[in-house]
Design an enzyme around this catalytic site. Structure first.
Site, PDB file in Angstrom:
ATOM      1  CD  GLU A  40      28.634  -4.268  31.345  1.00 40.78           C
ATOM      2  OE1 GLU A  40      29.304  -3.862  32.303  1.00 40.78           O
ATOM      3  OE2 GLU A  40      29.112  -4.406  30.203  1.00 40.78           O
ATOM      4  CB  CYS A  73      22.538   0.728  24.277  1.00 44.65           C
ATOM      5  SG  CYS A  73      23.411  -0.531  23.368  1.00 44.65           S
ATOM      6  CB  CYS A  78      27.475 -12.635  21.281  1.00 43.32           C
ATOM      7  SG  CYS A  78      26.820 -12.670  19.591  1.00 43.32           S
ATOM      8  CB  CYS A 107      32.046  -9.872  15.452  1.00 38.82           C
ATOM      9  SG  CYS A 107      30.452 -10.294  14.724  1.00 38.82           S
ATOM     10  CB  CYS A 150      32.458  -7.808  19.197  1.00 41.53           C
ATOM     11  SG  CYS A 150      31.098  -7.738  20.381  1.00 41.53           S
ATOM     12  N   GLY A 159      25.048  -9.377  22.709  1.00 38.87           N
ATOM     13  CA  GLY A 159      24.284 -10.440  22.059  1.00 38.87           C
ATOM     14  C   GLY A 159      23.724 -10.077  20.705  1.00 38.87           C
ATOM     15  CD  GLU A 160      22.322 -10.895  15.636  1.00 42.02           C
ATOM     16  OE1 GLU A 160      23.283 -10.140  15.416  1.00 42.02           O
ATOM     17  OE2 GLU A 160      21.167 -10.641  15.230  1.00 42.02           O
ATOM     18  CB  SER A 188      21.936  -3.486  15.922  1.00 43.24           C
ATOM     19  OG  SER A 188      23.199  -3.669  15.306  1.00 43.24           O
ATOM     20  CB  SER A 241      26.862  -5.266  12.284  1.00 50.32           C
ATOM     21  OG  SER A 241      26.219  -4.688  13.388  1.00 50.32           O
ATOM     22  CG  LEU A 242      28.179  -4.137   5.183  1.00 49.01           C
ATOM     23  CD1 LEU A 242      27.340  -5.365   4.907  1.00 49.01           C
ATOM     24  CD2 LEU A 242      27.858  -3.046   4.171  1.00 49.01           C
ATOM     25  CG  HIS A 243      31.282  -4.319  10.981  1.00 46.16           C
ATOM     26  ND1 HIS A 243      30.928  -3.046  11.388  1.00 46.16           N
ATOM     27  CD2 HIS A 243      30.650  -5.162  11.837  1.00 46.16           C
ATOM     28  CE1 HIS A 243      30.127  -3.135  12.435  1.00 46.16           C
ATOM     29  NE2 HIS A 243      29.938  -4.395  12.712  1.00 46.16           N
ATOM     30  CG  ASN A 285      34.325   2.274  21.239  1.00 48.54           C
ATOM     31  OD1 ASN A 285      34.839   3.394  21.303  1.00 48.54           O
ATOM     32  ND2 ASN A 285      33.094   2.081  20.803  1.00 48.54           N
ATOM     33  CB  CYS A 294      29.751   0.441  20.064  1.00 50.01           C
ATOM     34  SG  CYS A 294      28.686   1.777  19.755  1.00 50.01           S
TER      35      CYS A 294
HETATM   36  N1  SAH Z   1      24.876  -8.313  17.686  1.00 54.80           N
HETATM   37  C1  SAH Z   1      24.355  -7.138  17.099  1.00 54.80           C
HETATM   38  C2  SAH Z   1      24.091  -6.029  18.075  1.00 54.80           C
HETATM   39  C3  SAH Z   1      25.102  -5.788  19.158  1.00 54.80           C
HETATM   40  S1  SAH Z   1      26.616  -5.044  18.698  1.00 54.80           S
HETATM   41  C4  SAH Z   1      25.252  -6.658  15.976  1.00 54.80           C
HETATM   42  O1  SAH Z   1      26.351  -7.175  15.840  1.00 54.80           O
HETATM   43  O2  SAH Z   1      24.801  -5.808  15.217  1.00 54.80           O
HETATM   44  C5  SAH Z   1      26.222  -3.354  18.277  1.00 54.80           C
HETATM   45  C6  SAH Z   1      27.213  -2.713  17.332  1.00 54.80           C
HETATM   46  O3  SAH Z   1      28.486  -2.489  17.969  1.00 54.80           O
HETATM   47  C7  SAH Z   1      27.496  -3.568  16.108  1.00 54.80           C
HETATM   48  O4  SAH Z   1      27.503  -2.818  14.932  1.00 54.80           O
HETATM   49  C8  SAH Z   1      28.862  -4.094  16.442  1.00 54.80           C
HETATM   50  O5  SAH Z   1      29.530  -4.549  15.308  1.00 54.80           O
HETATM   51  C9  SAH Z   1      29.505  -2.898  17.086  1.00 54.80           C
HETATM   52  N2  SAH Z   1      30.749  -3.217  17.785  1.00 54.80           N
HETATM   53  C10 SAH Z   1      31.132  -4.413  18.292  1.00 54.80           C
HETATM   54  N3  SAH Z   1      32.359  -4.313  18.853  1.00 54.80           N
HETATM   55  C11 SAH Z   1      32.747  -3.031  18.709  1.00 54.80           C
HETATM   56  C12 SAH Z   1      33.912  -2.295  19.128  1.00 54.80           C
HETATM   57  N4  SAH Z   1      34.883  -2.887  19.819  1.00 54.80           N
HETATM   58  N5  SAH Z   1      33.983  -0.999  18.816  1.00 54.80           N
HETATM   59  C13 SAH Z   1      32.976  -0.390  18.157  1.00 54.80           C
HETATM   60  N6  SAH Z   1      31.849  -1.011  17.766  1.00 54.80           N
HETATM   61  C14 SAH Z   1      31.741  -2.332  18.034  1.00 54.80           C
HETATM   62 FE1  SF4 Z   2      27.750 -10.782  18.682  1.00 54.77          FE
HETATM   63 FE2  SF4 Z   2      27.184  -8.373  17.597  1.00 54.77          FE
HETATM   64 FE3  SF4 Z   2      29.437  -8.762  19.048  1.00 54.77          FE
HETATM   65 FE4  SF4 Z   2      29.185  -9.879  16.630  1.00 54.77          FE
HETATM   66  S1  SF4 Z   2      29.262  -7.670  17.090  1.00 54.77           S
HETATM   67  S2  SF4 Z   2      29.974 -10.902  18.465  1.00 54.77           S
HETATM   68  S3  SF4 Z   2      27.014 -10.394  16.604  1.00 54.77           S
HETATM   69  S4  SF4 Z   2      27.354  -8.880  19.789  1.00 54.77           S
END
Ligand code: SAH
Ligand code: SF4
Length: 362
Positions: A90, A103, A110, A114, A117, A165-166, A197, A219-221, A296, A339
Site C-alpha cells: 500500500e 507515503c 516487516c 514492533c 504496528c 516495512g523497514e 523513517s 521511531s523512538l517511542h 492508530n 500510520c
Molecule cells: N519501519 C519504519 C517506517 C515505517 S512505520 C519505522 O518503523 O520507522 C512509520 C511510522 O509509523 C513509525 O514511526 C511507526 O512506529 C509508526 N507506527 C507504526 N504503527 C503505528 C500505529 N498503529 N499507530 C501509529 N503509528 C504507528
Molecule cells: Fe516494521 Fe516500522 Fe512496523 Fe516496526 S513500526 S514493525 S519497523 S514497519
C-alpha cells in the site's frame, strides 16, 4: 531481461554503454519514464530508431498492477499495488494546501515486529525491488496527471518512507529508488523533501549518511531501554545510546540540521509525565524535533490511543523544555491508511506462530 524501473542514472548509463550508447541517453530515458510517465519505447521519439528497437527487444518497463484506489473523505488516498505471489503493498497520498506527500512502502510485511504496528504483526515476506518502490511514486503522479485534465496537475512534492516495512533493512534497493527521487531528470525532489523513517538499524544509518543522506526520521517511542526493548524489539540489538550516537553522526551530512523523532503515544504505556521528562533528558544530546503520533488502532492490537489530555500534557512538557514538538494529525483512518495501519496483503513466510511456539518451548 532488465526492467528499466530498477535503474538509477548510473545504472542506466552502464546498461546503455553495453549497447554502445552514450551516457546522455540515460538522461533522456529517465525523463521519458519518470517525468513524462511514458512506458512505450516507440513513443520516445528523440531516442533514435535503432535504440528504440534495441530497448523493445532487450528491456522491459514493468510495474506492479494497480489493484485498488481508495479515497478518504479527508482527501487521503490509498493505492493497493499487486507485487506478485499473492502479495500486495500500500501507498498513501496526503494532499495538503502547500504540499502533496506520498507515503511509500519498502517491504512486503516487516520482520521487526514492533508491538503496536499492523505491518509488523503480519510478518515478513520479502524486500521490494527498486522498481516496486519507485513504482509507487510513478503511479501516484500518473493518477494525479489523469485527474487533472485541463488544470495544472498536482505532483507529489514530498516522499516519506513510512509505509510498510523497514527501509534500511532493504538498503540497496531503497537507495536506488531514493536516487531516482532526487535526480533532476527523474523526480527532482530535494533531499529535504525525501524522508527515510527507521526503527533504528544503527549501521545502516551510517551507510545512508555516506551514500545518500536524505532527511531522517527515527521511531523512538520510548525514553528508556527497558520500555523500548518491549515496543521496538530491534532496540535489544541497538539500544538508545547507540541510536542517538548514530543520529549525531548523521547530522554531519544531513540535509536538515535536526533529526525527527517519532513517538507513538500508547495509553498507559509510554504517555506518562515521567516518560515525557525522561524523553526530554535523553533528547538533550541531539538537535531534533519530536513528532507525537496518536496510536492508530487495528484489530486485536492490544493497545489504546492516549487520551487527548495525556497527549497535550506530554506535548507541554516537551515544549516547556524547548523541544519543537508537533502532534501528527491522523488522516485516512476511514480507509485504514493512517500510520501503522497498512497491512496490504502479505504471505507471511516467517512462520511467526511456529517460531514463537518453539521459543516458548525452548
Ligand atoms: N519501519 C519504519 C517506517 C515505517 S512505520 C519505522 O518503523 O520507522 C512509520 C511510522 O509509523 C513509525 O514511526 C511507526 O512506529 C509508526 N507506527 C507504526 N504503527 C503505528 C500505529 N498503529 N499507530 C501509529 N503509528 C504507528
Ligand atoms: Fe516494521 Fe516500522 Fe512496523 Fe516496526 S513500526 S514493525 S519497523 S514497519
Amino acid at each position: 531481461m532488465p526492467n528499466l524501473f530498477d535503474y538509477d542514472a548510473a545504472g542506466l548509463e552502464n546498461l546503455l554503454a553495453g549497447w554502445g550508447e552514450k551516457p546522455f541517453r540515460a538522461r533522456q530515458l529517465l525523463r521519458w519514464i519518470h517525468q513524462f510517465g511514458v512506458r512505450d519505447f516507440a513513443a520516445m521519439t528523440d531516442l533514435g530508431k535503432a535504440l528504440r528497437a534495441t530497448l523493445a527487444a532487450e528491456a522491459t518497463l514493468s510495474l506492479p498492477q494497480l489493484r485498488r484506489d481508495s479515497l478518504s473523505p479527508d482527501g487521503t488516498r490509498k493505492w493497493l499495488l499487486e507485487v506478485g505471489a499473492g502479495n500486495a503493498i500500500e501507498t498513501v497520498l496526503i494532499p495538503e494546501p502547500e504540499r502533496t506527500t506520498l507515503c511509500i512502502s519498502s517491504q512486503a510485511g516487516c520482520a521487526l515486529e514492533c508491538a503496536f504496528c499492523a505491518t509488523g504483526r503480519q510478518g515478513f515476506n520479502r524486500n521490494l525491488s527498486s522498481a516496486e518502490i519507485i513504482a509507487q511514486l510513478w503511479w501516484a503522479n500518473h493518477c494525479l496527471r489523469q485527474d487533472a485534465v485541463g488544470i495544472a496537475p498536482r505532483r507529489v512534492s514530498n516522499v516519506v518512507m513510512m509505509g510498510m516495512g523497514e527501509p534500511l533493512a532493504n538498503f540497496e534497493n531503497v537507495v536506488v529508488a531514493l536516487r531516482l527521487m532526487l535526480d533532476d531528470f527523474a523526480y527532482g525532489l530535494s533531499r529535504r523533501r525525501v524522508t527515510v523513517s527507521t526503527s533504528g538499524l544503527v549501521p545502516m544509518i551510517d551507510r545512508l549518511r555516506d551514500s545518500c543522506p536524505v532527511a531522517l526520521a527515527v521511531s523512538l517511542h520510548a525514553p528508556n531501554d527497558a520500555l523500548r526493548d518491549r515496543l521496538v524489539p530491534i532496540n535489544r540489538k541497538w539500544p538508545i545510546d547507540a541510536l542517538l550516537a548514530a543520529c549525531r553522526r548523521y547530522l554531519d551530512k544531513a540535509p536538515r540540521d535536526f533529526i525527527m523523532f517519532e513517538y507513538v503515544l500508547l495509553r498507559g504505556v509510554n504517555d506518562g509525565t515521567k516518560h515525557a521528562h525522561e524523553l526530554v533528558a535523553r533528547l538533550r544530546e541531539v538537535p531534533c524535533k519530536v513528532n507525537l503520533i496518536p496510536f492508530n488502532a487495528f484489530a486485536a492490537s492490544g493497545f489504546e490511543r492516549s487520551t487527548p489530555q495525556a497527549v497535550s500534557r506530554f506535548r507541554e512538557i516537551l515544549l516547556n523544555a524547548a523541544l519543537i514538538t508537533t502532534v501528527r494529525r491522523t488522516r485516512g483512518d476511514e480507509i485504514e491508511a493512517a500510520c501503522g495501519q497498512l497491512a496490504g496483503r502479505v504471505q507471511d513466510r516467517t512462520r511467526r506462530r511456529e517460531r514463537r511456539a518453539q521459543e516458548v518451548q525452548a
